[in-house]
Design a protein around this motif. Structure first.
Motif, PDB file in Angstrom:
ATOM      1  N   LEU A  71       0.857  -1.228   0.077  1.00 62.24           N
ATOM      2  CA  LEU A  71       0.027   0.187   0.142  1.00 62.24           C
ATOM      3  C   LEU A  71       0.940   1.215  -0.091  1.00 62.24           C
ATOM      4  CD1 LEU A  71      -2.819  -1.011   2.401  1.00 62.24           C
ATOM      5  CD2 LEU A  71      -2.836  -1.301   0.196  1.00 62.24           C
ATOM      6  N   GLY A  72       1.856   1.222   0.813  1.00 61.61           N
ATOM      7  CA  GLY A  72       2.718   2.506   1.055  1.00 61.61           C
ATOM      8  C   GLY A  72       3.849   2.889  -0.031  1.00 61.61           C
ATOM      9  N   PHE A  73       4.330   1.664  -0.956  1.00 62.31           N
ATOM     10  CA  PHE A  73       5.265   1.871  -1.400  1.00 62.31           C
ATOM     11  C   PHE A  73       4.900   1.464  -3.221  1.00 62.31           C
ATOM     12  CE2 PHE A  73       7.414   1.441   2.500  1.00 62.31           C
ATOM     13  CZ  PHE A  73       7.926   2.358   2.705  1.00 62.31           C
ATOM     14  N   ALA A  74       3.872   0.828  -3.189  1.00 59.99           N
ATOM     15  CA  ALA A  74       3.563   0.410  -4.569  1.00 59.99           C
ATOM     16  C   ALA A  74       2.231   1.208  -5.227  1.00 59.99           C
ATOM     17  CB  ALA A  74       3.300  -0.951  -4.735  1.00 59.99           C
ATOM     18  N   LEU A  75       0.959   0.865  -4.331  1.00 63.33           N
ATOM     19  CA  LEU A  75      -0.104   1.718  -4.802  1.00 63.33           C
ATOM     20  C   LEU A  75      -0.321   3.180  -4.438  1.00 63.33           C
ATOM     21  CD1 LEU A  75      -0.931  -1.331  -4.762  1.00 63.33           C
ATOM     22  CD2 LEU A  75      -3.230  -0.736  -4.201  1.00 63.33           C
ATOM     23  N   GLY A  76       0.179   3.613  -3.096  1.00 60.43           N
ATOM     24  CA  GLY A  76       0.287   4.907  -2.958  1.00 60.43           C
ATOM     25  C   GLY A  76       1.191   5.796  -3.783  1.00 60.43           C
ATOM     26  N   PRO A  77       2.208   5.467  -4.205  1.00 64.65           N
ATOM     27  CA  PRO A  77       2.923   6.419  -5.061  1.00 64.65           C
ATOM     28  C   PRO A  77       2.296   6.442  -6.427  1.00 64.65           C
ATOM     29  CG  PRO A  77       4.354   4.974  -3.918  1.00 64.65           C
ATOM     30  CD  PRO A  77       3.133   4.535  -3.533  1.00 64.65           C
ATOM     31  N   ARG A  78       1.445   5.441  -6.886  1.00 64.32           N
ATOM     32  CA  ARG A  78       0.947   5.472  -8.140  1.00 64.32           C
ATOM     33  C   ARG A  78      -0.361   6.448  -8.225  1.00 64.32           C
ATOM     34  NH1 ARG A  78       3.763   1.150  -8.270  1.00 64.32           N
ATOM     35  NH2 ARG A  78       4.546   0.298 -10.300  1.00 64.32           N
ATOM     36  N   ILE A  79      -0.872   6.485  -7.129  1.00 61.62           N
ATOM     37  CA  ILE A  79      -2.014   7.494  -6.977  1.00 61.62           C
ATOM     38  C   ILE A  79      -1.484   8.996  -6.677  1.00 61.62           C
ATOM     39  CG2 ILE A  79      -3.965   8.278  -5.310  1.00 61.62           C
ATOM     40  CD1 ILE A  79      -4.933   5.704  -6.878  1.00 61.62           C
ATOM     41  N   ASN A  80      -0.356   9.090  -5.914  1.00 61.56           N
ATOM     42  CA  ASN A  80       0.040  10.163  -5.629  1.00 61.56           C
ATOM     43  C   ASN A  80       0.742  11.048  -6.772  1.00 61.56           C
ATOM     44  OD1 ASN A  80      -0.285  11.027  -2.612  1.00 61.56           O
ATOM     45  ND2 ASN A  80       1.394   9.468  -2.166  1.00 61.56           N
ATOM     46  N   ALA A  81       1.178  10.121  -7.734  1.00 57.11           N
ATOM     47  CA  ALA A  81       2.039  10.658  -8.875  1.00 57.11           C
ATOM     48  C   ALA A  81       0.861  11.572  -9.686  1.00 57.11           C
ATOM     49  CB  ALA A  81       2.287   9.812  -9.853  1.00 57.11           C
ATOM     50  N   ALA A  82      -0.444  11.302  -9.723  1.00 59.73           N
ATOM     51  CA  ALA A  82      -1.182  11.831 -10.391  1.00 59.73           C
ATOM     52  C   ALA A  82      -1.465  13.528  -9.744  1.00 59.73           C
ATOM     53  CB  ALA A  82      -2.651  11.395 -10.403  1.00 59.73           C
ATOM     54  N   GLY A  83      -1.361  13.650  -8.649  1.00 64.21           N
ATOM     55  CA  GLY A  83      -1.491  14.779  -7.927  1.00 64.21           C
ATOM     56  C   GLY A  83      -0.132  15.796  -8.119  1.00 64.21           C
ATOM     57  N   ARG A  84       0.767  14.902  -8.285  1.00 64.28           N
ATOM     58  CA  ARG A  84       2.397  15.558  -8.436  1.00 64.28           C
ATOM     59  C   ARG A  84       2.401  15.982  -9.921  1.00 64.28           C
ATOM     60  NH1 ARG A  84       5.248  15.053  -3.975  1.00 64.28           N
ATOM     61  NH2 ARG A  84       4.875  13.307  -2.417  1.00 64.28           N
ATOM     62  N   MET A  85       2.162  15.252 -10.642  1.00 63.55           N
ATOM     63  CA  MET A  85       2.606  15.644 -12.100  1.00 63.55           C
ATOM     64  C   MET A  85       1.418  15.818 -12.910  1.00 63.55           C
ATOM     65  SD  MET A  85       5.829  14.548 -11.853  1.00 63.55           S
ATOM     66  CE  MET A  85       6.464  14.502 -13.430  1.00 63.55           C
ATOM     67  N   ALA A  86       0.250  15.648 -12.692  1.00 64.94           N
ATOM     68  CA  ALA A  86      -0.930  15.997 -13.869  1.00 64.94           C
ATOM     69  C   ALA A  86      -2.143  16.356 -12.778  1.00 64.94           C
ATOM     70  CB  ALA A  86      -1.111  14.712 -14.789  1.00 64.94           C
ATOM     71  N   ASP A  87      -3.108  15.446 -12.756  1.00 68.19           N
ATOM     72  CA  ASP A  87      -4.524  16.104 -12.301  1.00 68.19           C
ATOM     73  C   ASP A  87      -4.990  14.773 -11.488  1.00 68.19           C
ATOM     74  OD1 ASP A  87      -6.877  16.591 -11.807  1.00 68.19           O
ATOM     75  OD2 ASP A  87      -7.695  16.425 -13.726  1.00 68.19           O
ATOM     76  N   MET A  88      -5.154  14.804 -10.092  1.00 62.87           N
ATOM     77  CA  MET A  88      -5.639  14.145  -9.147  1.00 62.87           C
ATOM     78  C   MET A  88      -6.783  13.451  -9.559  1.00 62.87           C
ATOM     79  SD  MET A  88      -4.977  11.745  -6.759  1.00 62.87           S
ATOM     80  CE  MET A  88      -3.597  12.123  -5.989  1.00 62.87           C
ATOM     81  N   SER A  89      -7.576  13.865 -10.405  1.00 59.31           N
ATOM     82  CA  SER A  89      -9.112  13.373 -10.566  1.00 59.31           C
ATOM     83  C   SER A  89      -8.915  12.259 -11.514  1.00 59.31           C
ATOM     84  CB  SER A  89      -9.805  14.392 -11.611  1.00 59.31           C
ATOM     85  OG  SER A  89      -9.225  14.621 -12.774  1.00 59.31           O
ATOM     86  N   LEU A  90      -7.755  11.787 -12.042  1.00 65.13           N
ATOM     87  CA  LEU A  90      -7.475  10.630 -12.643  1.00 65.13           C
ATOM     88  C   LEU A  90      -7.129   9.453 -11.609  1.00 65.13           C
ATOM     89  CD1 LEU A  90      -6.929   8.994 -15.413  1.00 65.13           C
ATOM     90  CD2 LEU A  90      -4.554   9.436 -14.808  1.00 65.13           C
ATOM     91  N   GLY A  91      -6.555   9.764 -10.733  1.00 60.22           N
ATOM     92  CA  GLY A  91      -6.657   8.846  -9.545  1.00 60.22           C
ATOM     93  C   GLY A  91      -7.957   8.351  -8.806  1.00 60.22           C
ATOM     94  N   ILE A  92      -8.679   9.484  -8.690  1.00 57.16           N
ATOM     95  CA  ILE A  92      -9.985   9.370  -8.060  1.00 57.16           C
ATOM     96  C   ILE A  92     -10.759   8.575  -8.889  1.00 57.16           C
ATOM     97  CG2 ILE A  92     -12.037  10.550  -7.173  1.00 57.16           C
ATOM     98  CD1 ILE A  92     -10.106  12.671  -6.351  1.00 57.16           C
ATOM     99  N   HIS A  93     -10.761   8.844 -10.121  1.00 58.68           N
ATOM    100  CA  HIS A  93     -11.670   7.949 -11.001  1.00 58.68           C
ATOM    101  C   HIS A  93     -11.164   6.568 -11.216  1.00 58.68           C
ATOM    102  CE1 HIS A  93     -14.160  11.049 -12.875  1.00 58.68           C
ATOM    103  NE2 HIS A  93     -13.398  11.797 -13.177  1.00 58.68           N
ATOM    104  N   CYS A  94      -9.889   6.367 -11.014  1.00 57.44           N
ATOM    105  CA  CYS A  94      -9.498   4.762 -11.114  1.00 57.44           C
ATOM    106  C   CYS A  94     -10.086   4.222  -9.654  1.00 57.44           C
ATOM    107  CB  CYS A  94      -7.976   4.989 -10.859  1.00 57.44           C
ATOM    108  SG  CYS A  94      -7.426   2.978 -10.780  1.00 57.44           S
TER     109      CYS A  94
END
Length: 568
Positions: free
Chosen positions: A283-306
């Protein structure tokens, strides 16, 4: 890299015996006792701290029930990290299951800033689903005095759900649910934002139940959101007290049983992780960073839609997009980190400092927090990394060490150097700020002076806490699996052991890791030291974790080395 001071935890013998007598595995009894447990922590839902212990949660539940029954439009205002994304997904899923008209809006890190700002209220008023009647903040809002005022001026009411520390003034919302607000007697002050909104949804369901107003399809099963609660809680690195460990444990149980949201299943697939063996590391080192990346680099709505997607094929498409963004984030982070290290290596003054302060033109503002974290670990000093913002300002993000309260250090600098810092906020270990570019050099000197003042010294030494020696009989796959099945994390750290080994063979892997074959008491063991390629002496004192390595259908125990030194 600063070498750590290695210290062994002590386990109270009485606690260890009591835990073992209660049926706990002898090794777990020792480990749990060293972490302060006196009895086995309950893991079933019945042991969850009741919602009515959380101040104003019943008020928020009643207000939401009123809004649903009146057919009002609800809009979730999320934060752009994994905690905020999972909190948003929990809120939207639960509210829709209870008959609400609800959508979400997430601020853009680069355009509207953090939380419910007046700019976000303007976006809410122009939302494609229509102007909302009620905003619900998740993982933010406790500091949004201007944003809440702007919403009310626009005819929109606000319910704030948050877990961050409140300031001296609170926003004038209909209700504020936050375990850290004054007067709240909730025993677990470490709820993540996703945990807070989960409690609000429990209170809402209770309110609708008491009114006989639940949807005709039956009472919504909120435990189906436990996987999202677990992900957000672990990713936000909040302290895993007994209540949080219960929440995380329930979520991991559903994940291991394959009863998770389609988005989480897709994220496990793109990360190459096995959900049947899921742990907090996944959760902390595989899934979490992939969700966080959307907010860091692009648009977090992509992560929420997922996280909201129920169709497995569409969820996999979204997860692959998040994975690609995360690859871009890693590449950008590596470049920025290397540039920072090169700069610091060539500046003697920086090498003598008690802190790290660095920026470069072209740095990405969404990655500076990660760079600061790497620099803090490398030099073991409070670290600030900056990226150019609009005009003549820099946006900074910092990470600190236990000895220095980062927000207090920035507050001291703001008093000693008036006008240089345009705004700042955060807590002991992490903070953010906006700084005038022209003031960077003066700020760096004053920040270093503040660190020396608050720390009372000019250098700091990291420490590595271990659980001492591990009996040879426990160097097995069964022990590795036993430990992997437990709930470890912030405030309840995973076990590290310390023992002497003979190095039988060693070779570099990809010029950056070290593959080892070790021997102890006649037992031969595989080991690997990631991000360390220098050869070791013949006999070493090693600090290590137990891991289960599965290859070709066979499983064997493997040691993950954290530190190794000449045993002599």
């Amino acid at each position: 890299m600063v070498r750590p001071l290695i210290l062994a935890r002590t386990a109270d013998p009485e606690r260890t015996r009591a835990l073992a007598a209660a049926g706990v595995h002898p090794l777990l009894a020792r480990l749990w006792a060293a972490r302060g447990l006196e009895c086995p922590a309950p893991t079933e839902w019945a042991a969850l701290i009741p919602p009515d212990r959380l101040s104003r949660v019943d008020q928020a539940g009643a207000l939401l029930a009123d809004a649903i029954q009146a057919g009002k439009r609800l809009l979730i205002v999320a934060d752009y990290d994994c905690d905020g994304a999972t909190a948003c997904a929990v809120a939207v899923r639960a509210l829709r299951a209870m008959g609400a008209q609800v959508d979400f809006l997430v601020p853009n890190r680069f355009e509207t800033g953090y939380g419910l700002s007046p700019a976000v209220v303007e976006l809410a008023c122009r939302h494609p689903a229509g102007k909302p009647d009620l905003l619900i903040t998740v993982d933010n809002g406790i500091a949004s005095l201007e944003g809440v005022a702007a919403a009310r001026a626009a005819g929109i009411e606000v319910i704030v759900t948050d877990h961050h520390l409140p300031g001296p003034a609170l926003p004038e919302a209909l209700a504020i649910v936050n375990p850290n607000q004054a007067g709240c007697g909730f025993p677990s002050k470490h709820l993540a934002g996703v945990g807070v909104i989960f409690y609000v949804m429990l209170a809402l369901r209770a309110a609708l139940r008491s009114r006989g107003a639940l949807p005709p399809k039956g009472e919504p099963k909120l435990e189906t959101c436990a996987d999202l609660v677990a992900l957000g809680t672990v990713a936000d690195v909040v302290r895993l007290d007994a209540n949080n460990r219960l929440l995380v444990g329930q979520g991991l149980r559903r994940i291991r049983q394959g009863r998770m949201q389609a988005g989480l299943a897709a994220l496990f697939e793109v990360a190459g992780r096995d959900p049947a063996r899921a742990g907090t590391n996944d959760l902390g080192f595989a899934l979490g960073p992939r969700i966080n990346a959307a907010g860091r680099m692009a648009d977090m709505s992509l992560g929420i839609h997922c996280l909201l997607e129920d169709d497995p094929d569409r969820a996999l498409e979204l997860a692959r997009a998040l994975d690609e963004i995360n690859r871009e984030r890693r590449a950008r982070e590596t470049i920025m980190r290397d540039e920072a290290l090169t700069h610091l290596d060539t500046h003697a003054q920086a090498a003598r400092a008690a802190s790290v302060c660095v920026w470069q033109p072209g740095w990405h503002p969404g990655v500076i927090g990660l760079v600061a974290s790497r620099l803090k670990e490398t030099y073991w000093r409070p670290a600030l990394a900056f990226a150019p913002d609009d005009g003549d300002t820099l946006r900074g993000s910092g990470r600190s060490i236990p000895e220095i309260h980062l927000r207090d250090a920035l507050d001291l600098v703001s008093k000693r150097l008036p006008g240089a810092i345009l705004q700042f906020g955060g807590h002991a270990m992490a903070a953010g700020l906006t700084l005038k570019t022209a003031a960077f050099d003066d700020f760096s000197r004053q920040f270093d002076a503040a660190v020396r003042t608050l720390g009372g010294r000019e250098s700091f030494e990291p420490r590595l806490d271990t659980d001492g020696s591990l009996e040879t009989d426990y160097l097995t796959v069964e022990t590795a699996n036993l430990l992997a099945g437990q709930i470890w994390g912030a405030g309840f750290p995973p076990p590290l052991f310390q023992d002497r080994f003979r190095v039988l063979h060693q070779r570099p892997l990809k010029d950056k890791h070290l593959k080892l074959f070790l021997e102890r008491d006649g037992l031969r063991l595989d080991a690997i030291w990631f991000n360390h390629a220098d050869p070791l002496p013949e006999t070493i004192e090693a600090v290590y974790r137990l891991d289960c390595n599965t290859w070709g259908g066979r499983s064997s125990v493997q040691l993950l080395i954290e530190d190794a030194r000449d045993a002599a």
